[in-house]
Motif scaffolding. Sequence first.
Motif, PDB file in Angstrom:
ATOM      1  N   GLU A  61       0.637  -1.362  -0.483  1.00  0.00           N
ATOM      2  CA  GLU A  61      -0.099   0.157  -0.341  1.00  0.00           C
ATOM      3  C   GLU A  61       1.000   0.961  -0.027  1.00  0.00           C
ATOM      4  O   GLU A  61       0.689   2.391  -0.432  1.00  0.00           O
ATOM      5  N   TRP A  62       1.252   1.152   0.893  1.00  0.00           N
ATOM      6  CA  TRP A  62       2.350   2.484   0.942  1.00  0.00           C
ATOM      7  C   TRP A  62       3.730   2.360  -1.042  1.00  0.00           C
ATOM      8  O   TRP A  62       4.285   4.097  -1.053  1.00  0.00           O
ATOM      9  N   PHE A  63       4.332   1.471  -0.751  1.00  0.00           N
ATOM     10  CA  PHE A  63       5.245   1.955  -1.686  1.00  0.00           C
ATOM     11  C   PHE A  63       3.905   2.154  -3.473  1.00  0.00           C
ATOM     12  O   PHE A  63       4.138   2.575  -3.936  1.00  0.00           O
ATOM     13  N   LEU A  64       3.078   1.754  -3.405  1.00  0.00           N
ATOM     14  CA  LEU A  64       1.958   2.184  -4.105  1.00  0.00           C
ATOM     15  C   LEU A  64       1.774   3.678  -4.778  1.00  0.00           C
ATOM     16  O   LEU A  64       1.854   4.583  -5.062  1.00  0.00           O
ATOM     17  N   ARG A  65       1.505   4.205  -3.035  1.00  0.00           N
ATOM     18  CA  ARG A  65       1.208   5.674  -2.440  1.00  0.00           C
ATOM     19  C   ARG A  65       2.827   6.126  -3.411  1.00  0.00           C
ATOM     20  O   ARG A  65       2.167   7.812  -3.869  1.00  0.00           O
ATOM     21  N   ALA A  66       3.872   6.094  -2.709  1.00  0.00           N
ATOM     22  CA  ALA A  66       4.855   6.582  -2.481  1.00  0.00           C
ATOM     23  C   ALA A  66       4.525   6.924  -4.658  1.00  0.00           C
ATOM     24  O   ALA A  66       5.280   7.915  -5.149  1.00  0.00           O
ATOM     25  N   ALA A  67       4.640   5.487  -5.456  1.00  0.00           N
ATOM     26  CA  ALA A  67       4.520   5.849  -6.335  1.00  0.00           C
ATOM     27  C   ALA A  67       2.994   6.687  -6.870  1.00  0.00           C
ATOM     28  O   ALA A  67       4.736   6.861  -8.083  1.00  0.00           O
ATOM     29  N   GLU A  68       2.479   6.531  -6.799  1.00  0.00           N
ATOM     30  CA  GLU A  68       1.571   7.886  -7.432  1.00  0.00           C
ATOM     31  C   GLU A  68       1.725   9.148  -6.893  1.00  0.00           C
ATOM     32  O   GLU A  68       1.541   9.916  -7.684  1.00  0.00           O
ATOM     33  N   LEU A  69       2.613   9.481  -5.610  1.00  0.00           N
ATOM     34  CA  LEU A  69       3.416  10.831  -5.589  1.00  0.00           C
ATOM     35  C   LEU A  69       4.017  11.027  -6.095  1.00  0.00           C
ATOM     36  O   LEU A  69       4.279  12.314  -6.014  1.00  0.00           O
ATOM     37  N   GLY A  70       4.412  10.228  -7.382  1.00  0.00           N
ATOM     38  CA  GLY A  70       5.738  10.557  -8.250  1.00  0.00           C
ATOM     39  C   GLY A  70       7.219  10.559  -7.899  1.00  0.00           C
ATOM     40  O   GLY A  70       8.037  11.154  -8.030  1.00  0.00           O
ATOM     41  N   ASP A  71       7.852   9.396  -6.037  1.00  0.00           N
ATOM     42  CA  ASP A  71       8.835   9.242  -5.403  1.00  0.00           C
ATOM     43  C   ASP A  71       9.266   8.176  -5.896  1.00  0.00           C
ATOM     44  O   ASP A  71       8.777   6.838  -6.867  1.00  0.00           O
ATOM     45  N   PRO A  72      10.442   8.172  -6.766  1.00  0.00           N
ATOM     46  CA  PRO A  72      10.841   7.200  -7.414  1.00  0.00           C
ATOM     47  C   PRO A  72      11.798   6.646  -7.332  1.00  0.00           C
ATOM     48  O   PRO A  72      11.459   4.679  -7.812  1.00  0.00           O
ATOM     49  N   ASP A  73      11.926   6.234  -5.783  1.00  0.00           N
ATOM     50  CA  ASP A  73      12.290   5.223  -5.216  1.00  0.00           C
ATOM     51  C   ASP A  73      11.606   3.985  -4.672  1.00  0.00           C
ATOM     52  O   ASP A  73      10.850   2.766  -5.040  1.00  0.00           O
ATOM     53  N   GLY A  74      10.423   4.473  -4.656  1.00  0.00           N
ATOM     54  CA  GLY A  74       9.144   3.796  -4.173  1.00  0.00           C
ATOM     55  C   GLY A  74       7.990   3.534  -5.955  1.00  0.00           C
ATOM     56  O   GLY A  74       7.908   2.696  -6.023  1.00  0.00           O
ATOM     57  N   GLN A  75       8.450   4.310  -7.028  1.00  0.00           N
ATOM     58  CA  GLN A  75       8.240   3.383  -8.226  1.00  0.00           C
ATOM     59  C   GLN A  75       9.310   2.322  -7.915  1.00  0.00           C
ATOM     60  O   GLN A  75       8.497   1.110  -8.875  1.00  0.00           O
ATOM     61  N   PHE A  76      10.731   2.756  -7.829  1.00  0.00           N
ATOM     62  CA  PHE A  76      11.400   1.156  -8.301  1.00  0.00           C
ATOM     63  C   PHE A  76      10.710   0.546  -7.309  1.00  0.00           C
ATOM     64  O   PHE A  76      11.014  -1.250  -8.074  1.00  0.00           O
ATOM     65  N   ARG A  77      10.672   0.452  -6.093  1.00  0.00           N
ATOM     66  CA  ARG A  77      10.068  -0.559  -4.887  1.00  0.00           C
ATOM     67  C   ARG A  77       8.799  -1.481  -5.340  1.00  0.00           C
ATOM     68  O   ARG A  77       8.683  -2.324  -4.763  1.00  0.00           O
ATOM     69  N   LEU A  78       7.675  -0.664  -6.052  1.00  0.00           N
ATOM     70  CA  LEU A  78       6.519  -1.286  -6.169  1.00  0.00           C
ATOM     71  C   LEU A  78       6.488  -2.198  -7.077  1.00  0.00           C
ATOM     72  O   LEU A  78       6.195  -3.620  -8.050  1.00  0.00           O
ATOM     73  N   ALA A  79       7.898  -1.764  -9.083  1.00  0.00           N
ATOM     74  CA  ALA A  79       8.117  -2.617  -9.822  1.00  0.00           C
ATOM     75  C   ALA A  79       9.144  -4.038  -9.371  1.00  0.00           C
ATOM     76  O   ALA A  79       8.354  -4.542 -10.202  1.00  0.00           O
ATOM     77  N   CYS A  80       9.511  -3.711  -8.595  1.00  0.00           N
ATOM     78  CA  CYS A  80      10.424  -4.621  -7.611  1.00  0.00           C
ATOM     79  C   CYS A  80       9.216  -5.926  -7.070  1.00  0.00           C
ATOM     80  O   CYS A  80       9.669  -7.231  -7.405  1.00  0.00           O
ATOM     81  N   CYS A  81       8.319  -5.405  -6.176  1.00  0.00           N
ATOM     82  CA  CYS A  81       7.600  -6.111  -5.975  1.00  0.00           C
ATOM     83  C   CYS A  81       6.485  -6.680  -6.754  1.00  0.00           C
ATOM     84  O   CYS A  81       6.132  -8.236  -6.898  1.00  0.00           O
ATOM     85  N   TYR A  82       6.195  -6.402  -7.960  1.00  0.00           N
ATOM     86  CA  TYR A  82       5.211  -6.731  -9.221  1.00  0.00           C
ATOM     87  C   TYR A  82       6.068  -7.839 -10.103  1.00  0.00           C
ATOM     88  O   TYR A  82       6.171  -8.664 -10.153  1.00  0.00           O
ATOM     89  N   ARG A  83       7.468  -7.740  -9.727  1.00  0.00           N
ATOM     90  CA  ARG A  83       8.636  -8.354 -10.583  1.00  0.00           C
ATOM     91  C   ARG A  83       8.925  -9.477  -9.620  1.00  0.00           C
ATOM     92  O   ARG A  83       8.408 -10.634 -10.588  1.00  0.00           O
ATOM     93  N   ASP A  84       9.066  -9.714  -8.361  1.00  0.00           N
ATOM     94  CA  ASP A  84       9.737 -10.488  -8.085  1.00  0.00           C
ATOM     95  C   ASP A  84       8.472 -11.746  -7.214  1.00  0.00           C
ATOM     96  O   ASP A  84       8.792 -12.687  -7.019  1.00  0.00           O
ATOM     97  N   GLY A  85       6.859 -11.101  -7.351  1.00  0.00           N
ATOM     98  CA  GLY A  85       5.113 -11.598  -6.525  1.00  0.00           C
ATOM     99  C   GLY A  85       6.074 -12.171  -4.789  1.00  0.00           C
ATOM    100  O   GLY A  85       5.628 -13.502  -5.037  1.00  0.00           O
TER     101      GLY A  85
END
Length: 318
Positions: A134-158
């Motif tokens: 939830e917090w990675f998604l919120r960070a990503a949607e707020l434009g934080d590059p590190d949050g976007q990276f961590r969210l992407a890793c979550c989707y990649r790694d499953g």
Amino acid sequence: MSGPAEENYEHAESLFADKHYSEALKYYRKAAYAGHAPSQCRLGELYYRGLGVRNHPIEAIHWFEESSSQGYDHATYLLAHLYEHCFGWDEYGSKAFSLYSRAAENGHPAACSALGLCYRAALGTEQDLGKAAEWFLRAAELGDPDGQFRLACCYRDGQVLEKDPESAFRWFTTAAENGHVDSMACLATCYMTGSGTEKDPSSAEHWFSKAGDLGNMDAMACFAHILEDREPSMAVDCYRKAAEGGSALAQHGLGHCYRFGKGVETSPEKAVEWLRKAAYGGVRDAMYELSECYAEGFGVQQNPNEAKRWYDMAESSR
């Protein structure tokens, strides 16, 4: 109409942007003593990072707390960051978590990403992968590059979220375009392997090159590998820079080039030297090559026992 504190802050910001930190410090200090929250935060940052002044965590804490008490969320985030990185999680984990939570609840993008990491890694709190996502998604949607990276890793790694290569690719792209270096390397890998997108070797080469230029040594090693047959001398230069920068992948590539004379004169001794470093760095293919060197007596005294030991280590790392 701006007052003296705001004018001092704006002048200090201009000096800060030009890296005249000692001069900027004087104007931030004037505004900070006048109660200007952004100046208090920036003054704390100068003390925290040791810019224009001796590094002084206690002084940094004072100014971050002054600014945070006025509701300046970036100061709250930096205060949490200071407790995490200067004093560690064992004694100050719960305090850092509490501060990250306060800033994140107020919508500070980097704090949202940091809070997600706290929940994922059980730092200062109990592990909760759902809240991490939830917090990675919120960070990503707020434009934080590190949050976007961590969210992407979550989707990649499953692991935190259900595996979704297309979503991983989309967020790696967004983060890379926002300047996140590790995301550039991951995006290049997506293009190279066709994960979440069509295979695109030229785009992979572009992003590996860009990430390498910005300091990701493993990405530079991957870029060198692409160049190995096309421009072997340039590949060796890239391998060498990345290998000296600590990339085990590059150490393997450089050892391989010395072993087979790709872009450089063959050198059994240098081949073994770099292959050994890479092998100890955990690179399986380097372990296999080192095993072959011991079996053949290439650059080392022939030693069947060492050859078997490295072969077995490579097999066990699968």
